[in-house]
Enzyme design. Structure first.
Site, short mmCIF file in Angstrom:
data_model
loop_
_atom_site.label_atom_id
_atom_site.label_comp_id
_atom_site.label_asym_id
_atom_site.label_seq_id
_atom_site.Cartn_x
_atom_site.Cartn_y
_atom_site.Cartn_z
N CYS A 1 0.84 -1.22 0.00
CA CYS A 1 0.00 0.00 0.00
C CYS A 1 0.86 1.26 0.00
O CYS A 1 0.52 2.25 -0.64
CB CYS A 1 -0.91 0.03 1.23
SG CYS A 1 -1.99 -1.40 1.33
C1 BEZ Z 1 0.58 -4.52 1.77
O1 BEZ Z 1 0.12 -3.42 1.43
O2 BEZ Z 1 1.78 -4.72 1.78
C2 BEZ Z 1 -0.31 -5.64 2.16
C3 BEZ Z 1 -1.56 -5.37 2.65
C4 BEZ Z 1 -2.35 -6.42 3.03
C5 BEZ Z 1 -1.91 -7.71 2.90
C6 BEZ Z 1 -0.67 -7.96 2.36
C7 BEZ Z 1 0.14 -6.92 1.98
#
Ligand code: BEZ
Length: 254
Positions: free
Chosen positions: A83
């Site tokens: 994210c």
């Molecule tokens: C991420 O943004 O890295 C992420 C968010 C939720 C689950 C796995 C990765």
């Protein structure tokens, strides 16, 4: 299993982020599947009122007043790696969206305080690029429910616990119509250039009455819809090529 790598639990969330005060959350009044709007291309985008990092937004009022396009997109959680790269990329592209009369709205089911703390990290990661667009705080999960921004598993937990949103993207035009829907899983970051590319294609179709072929990008040849006669195509676009009677191309008229 891969999808277990991507499970965000309340405990894992807490360990990833600075400690923030927990506001009391008023949950959305209905998580009844029968009350969930069915959103299709061409549907009116569901209305909502929410806090954002740039103040409160009443969504339909915003569209009516600004007459802007909106890219509304959710991410699973603040302070998570994928994210952070996504919001950083959208932040760098924000001036391009602005040139296209378009506002980006990010969203997750966390509060404004968490979003604001995380924005500092995003700015660090993007080399100090100021973060300029609003992130919606949806701890009540009203927007996540209305736009169906959750996985099958989490849909059934909406009533009882904090759930992460999936990576949804909605492009909404100034008349409040949904023009594009994309949904990605938590494990896969999106392609910010693709979101901009589709926006260009939609706006070109609206302004010039042409459609766009596979892998099109701004400046490349476009397609004259079969509903336009050869005579009208000549009058409107000048030169065009006929590959098949139903497949005619012309220069990007923009
Ligand atoms: C991420 O943004 O890295 C992420 C968010 C939720 C689950 C796995 C990765």
């Amino acid at each position: 299993m891969l999808h277990n790598l991507c499970k965000i639990t309340p405990a894992s969330r807490a360990s990833l982020r600075p400690s923030l005060s927990i506001a009391r959350v008023q949950l959305y009044s209905s998580f009844n599947p029968a009350d969930q709007p069915r959103i299709r291309i061409g549907s009116t985008a569901p209305d909502f009122t929410a806090d954002t990092t740039k103040g409160k937004v009443a969504f339909h009022d915003f569209l009516e007043k600004t007459k802007q396009w909106v890219v509304l997109f959710s991410h699973p959680a603040d302070f998570t790696p994928v994210c952070t790269t996504e919001l950083g990329a959208f932040s760098k592209l924000a001036p391009e969206f602005q040139k296209r009369n378009t506002t980006l709205f990010g969203l997750s089911t966390e509060g404004v305080e968490s979003h604001n703390a995380w924005i500092k990290d995003i700015e660090d990661v993007t080399g100090g690029n100021p973060f300029s667009f609003p992130i919606i705080a949806d701890p009540s999960k009203e927007v996540a429910f209305k736009y169906d921004m959750v996985s099958e598993d989490d849909f059934h937990k909406l009533k009882d616990q904090m759930v992460p949103t999936v990576r949804s993207v909605f492009i909404i035009d100034p008349s409040k119509k949904v023009r594009l829907i994309m949904t990605y899983p938590a494990s896969t970051g999106r392609n910010s250039a693709e979101v901009l590319r589709v926006l260009d294609a939609l706006q070109l179709t609206d302004s010039k009455g042409v459609v766009t072929p596979i892998d099109w990008s701004k400046g490349q040849d476009v397609i004259i819809p079969p509903t336009v006669s050869d005579a009208d195509a000549k009058a409107k676009f000048g030169e065009f090529k006929t590959l098949k009677p139903y497949l005619r191309t012309t220069k990007d008229p923009q």
